[in-house]
Design a protein around this motif. Structure first.
Motif, PDB file in Angstrom:
ATOM      1  N   THR A  69       0.854  -1.191   0.000  1.00  0.00           N
ATOM      2  CA  THR A  69       0.000   0.000   0.000  1.00  0.00           C
ATOM      3  C   THR A  69       0.889   1.240   0.000  1.00  0.00           C
ATOM      4  O   THR A  69       1.705   1.436   0.897  1.00  0.00           O
ATOM      5  CB  THR A  69      -0.910   0.012   1.239  1.00  0.00           C
ATOM      6  N   LEU A  70       0.732   2.053  -1.021  1.00  0.00           N
ATOM      7  CA  LEU A  70       1.518   3.276  -1.161  1.00  0.00           C
ATOM      8  C   LEU A  70       0.583   4.435  -1.427  1.00  0.00           C
ATOM      9  O   LEU A  70      -0.415   4.291  -2.142  1.00  0.00           O
ATOM     10  CB  LEU A  70       2.505   3.161  -2.324  1.00  0.00           C
ATOM     11  N   ASP A  71       0.906   5.599  -0.844  1.00  0.00           N
ATOM     12  CA  ASP A  71       0.135   6.779  -1.183  1.00  0.00           C
ATOM     13  C   ASP A  71       0.744   7.432  -2.426  1.00  0.00           C
ATOM     14  O   ASP A  71       1.750   6.967  -2.961  1.00  0.00           O
ATOM     15  CB  ASP A  71       0.072   7.754  -0.006  1.00  0.00           C
ATOM     16  N   ALA A  72       0.149   8.509  -2.888  1.00  0.00           N
ATOM     17  CA  ALA A  72       0.574   9.126  -4.154  1.00  0.00           C
ATOM     18  C   ALA A  72       2.005   9.654  -4.080  1.00  0.00           C
ATOM     19  O   ALA A  72       2.774   9.533  -5.041  1.00  0.00           O
ATOM     20  CB  ALA A  72      -0.383  10.261  -4.515  1.00  0.00           C
ATOM     21  N   GLU A  73       2.394  10.234  -2.938  1.00  0.00           N
ATOM     22  CA  GLU A  73       3.747  10.778  -2.820  1.00  0.00           C
ATOM     23  C   GLU A  73       4.786   9.659  -2.786  1.00  0.00           C
ATOM     24  O   GLU A  73       5.872   9.788  -3.367  1.00  0.00           O
ATOM     25  CB  GLU A  73       3.848  11.646  -1.569  1.00  0.00           C
ATOM     26  N   GLU A  74       4.483   8.559  -2.104  1.00  0.00           N
ATOM     27  CA  GLU A  74       5.410   7.424  -2.094  1.00  0.00           C
ATOM     28  C   GLU A  74       5.548   6.826  -3.496  1.00  0.00           C
ATOM     29  O   GLU A  74       6.648   6.447  -3.913  1.00  0.00           O
ATOM     30  CB  GLU A  74       4.913   6.365  -1.108  1.00  0.00           C
ATOM     31  N   ALA A  75       4.436   6.755  -4.220  1.00  0.00           N
ATOM     32  CA  ALA A  75       4.484   6.248  -5.593  1.00  0.00           C
ATOM     33  C   ALA A  75       5.318   7.167  -6.476  1.00  0.00           C
ATOM     34  O   ALA A  75       6.085   6.707  -7.330  1.00  0.00           O
ATOM     35  CB  ALA A  75       3.064   6.114  -6.143  1.00  0.00           C
ATOM     36  N   ALA A  76       5.192   8.475  -6.271  1.00  0.00           N
ATOM     37  CA  ALA A  76       5.989   9.425  -7.059  1.00  0.00           C
ATOM     38  C   ALA A  76       7.473   9.282  -6.761  1.00  0.00           C
ATOM     39  O   ALA A  76       8.316   9.368  -7.661  1.00  0.00           O
ATOM     40  CB  ALA A  76       5.519  10.849  -6.757  1.00  0.00           C
ATOM     41  N   GLU A  98      -0.999   6.386  -9.255  1.00  0.00           N
ATOM     42  CA  GLU A  98      -0.167   7.275 -10.058  1.00  0.00           C
ATOM     43  C   GLU A  98       0.141   8.535  -9.257  1.00  0.00           C
ATOM     44  O   GLU A  98      -0.595   8.924  -8.357  1.00  0.00           O
ATOM     45  CB  GLU A  98      -0.894   7.657 -11.355  1.00  0.00           C
ATOM     46  N   ALA A  99       1.261   9.178  -9.604  1.00  0.00           N
ATOM     47  CA  ALA A  99       1.614  10.415  -8.913  1.00  0.00           C
ATOM     48  C   ALA A  99       0.601  11.502  -9.216  1.00  0.00           C
ATOM     49  O   ALA A  99       0.069  11.590 -10.322  1.00  0.00           O
ATOM     50  CB  ALA A  99       3.011  10.872  -9.356  1.00  0.00           C
ATOM     51  N   GLU A 100       0.318  12.323  -8.224  1.00  0.00           N
ATOM     52  CA  GLU A 100      -0.605  13.437  -8.426  1.00  0.00           C
ATOM     53  C   GLU A 100       0.024  14.448  -9.374  1.00  0.00           C
ATOM     54  O   GLU A 100       1.226  14.685  -9.356  1.00  0.00           O
ATOM     55  CB  GLU A 100      -0.916  14.103  -7.087  1.00  0.00           C
ATOM     56  N   ASP A 101      -0.799  15.060 -10.225  1.00  0.00           N
ATOM     57  CA  ASP A 101      -0.288  15.984 -11.244  1.00  0.00           C
ATOM     58  C   ASP A 101       0.512  17.123 -10.639  1.00  0.00           C
ATOM     59  O   ASP A 101       1.561  17.490 -11.134  1.00  0.00           O
ATOM     60  CB  ASP A 101      -1.450  16.548 -12.069  1.00  0.00           C
TER      61      ASP A 101
END
Length: 326
Positions: free
Chosen positions: A95-102, A134-137
């Motif tokens: 489980t990853l949030d958007a910032e970790e994924a980025a 995916e990373a937030e825009d």
């Protein structure tokens, strides 16, 4: 050799994970192609049996070091069997949030110019297929202006990376900055580190009986692997960066005074404690002086002149003469 071993370990892991009952050494020997090709499908030849047993035990230990939980079970006939239960070797959901994924995306992009680009991209695609966001825009747009890259131009990088991973000794020809010709080094490689745009290898130099750091761009010819185990213990944390920094004068005990051509040598200017204009062509800088600073100053060639101390000036001159003669 490294690819063959990796394939053999993968096949052994798949056999152990795919079975519902413990498999004996005899069954594994006849099921894995690499074992059959090397030792034959069954027992009988004493020397080949001993060689197979040694390889199998090494392979089993390597899989356990990689994290595979292998159980040993004795059957009714007293024969030992092996299996790897899926429930014991299953990772929890990622489980990853958007910032970790980025952050993972940036890390994968770092290797785009290196041989690890395919592996990094493939791992990222698998994580996204498993549901990684995916990373937030807004966050991603901040990364496009300046993206880190790790250049890997040295041919020695890949064989040394594999040797570090597999704990295999290596032999290579190495030319020191002060030497006219390369000399052969026998090294037990520990880890690779990128510092100031250059790759360095830390390891145990067998002939010198001590830890050494080698700059990959000074390795000439082919890196050759050697059989056998390491003779020196591998440190838990190999601080190559700190070692290289201390050799390059980052751990300063004195102050050096140098003259630097105008508009040249930004890294030296960034470290200077004072800068004074001499004339239209030269500036005079005071910089921290530690062991190995001479090797760094030589890289700036005719744009640097050492004023003091005298021993640093002599070391730089000696290095320049060695380069000119070589």
């Amino acid at each position: 050799m490294a690819i063959a071993k990796a394939e053999r370990l993968m096949n052994l892991a798949l056999c152990l994970l795919g079975t519902r009952r413990p498999l004996s050494k005899r069954e594994l020997r006849g099921s894995i192609e690499a074992y059959v090709e090397a030792f034959g499908p069954g027992e009988g030849a004493g020397s080949s049996d001993e060689s197979f047993n040694r390889m199998f035990e090494r392979d089993k230990d390597d899989l356990r070091e990689l994290g595979l939980v292998i159980e040993t079970v004795e059957n009714l006939d007293g024969e030992m069997g092996y299996l790897a239960r899926r429930d014991s070797n299953r990772l929890p959901p990622i489980t990853l949030d958007a910032e970790e994924a980025a952050a993972l995306g940036v890390a994968a992009g770092v290797w785009q110019q290196a041989r690890l680009a395919g592996a990094a991209s493939g791992a990222l695609q698998k994580l996204r297929a498993a549901g990684m966001p995916e990373a937030e825009d807004a966050f991603d747009s901040q990364l496009t202006a300046l993206e880190p890259r790790i250049p890997v131009r040295e041919a020695a990088f890949e064989p040394l990376m594999l040797a570090c991973r597999d704990r295999r000794p290596v032999i290579f020809d190495y030319r020191k900055a002060t030497a006219a010709r390369p000399e052969q080094r026998q090294v037990e490689p520990w880890t690779l580190e990128c510092w100031r745009g250059h790759w360095y290898l830390a390891g145990w130099d067998r002939e010198r009986g001590a830890e050494r750091v080698f700059r990959l761009s000074r390795i000439t010819g082919r890196v050759r692997s050697r059989a056998g185990a390491f003779t020196a213990p591998v440190p838990d944390v190999v601080t190559v960066r700190e070692t290289v920094e201390s050799w390059a004068g980052e751990t300063a005990t004195r102050t050096a005074r140098i003259r630097l051509r105008t508009d040249c040598g930004y890294p030296l200017r960034a470290r200077a404690t004072s800068v004074r204009e001499v004339d239209a062509d030269w500036d005079e800088l005071e910089i921290p002086y530690g062991h190995g600073l001479d090797a760094w100053l030589v890289e700036f060639g005719p744009d640097v002149v050492v004023v003091e101390p005298a021993d640093l000036r002599a070391e730089v001159v000696d290095r320049l003469l060695a380069v000119a003669q070589g």
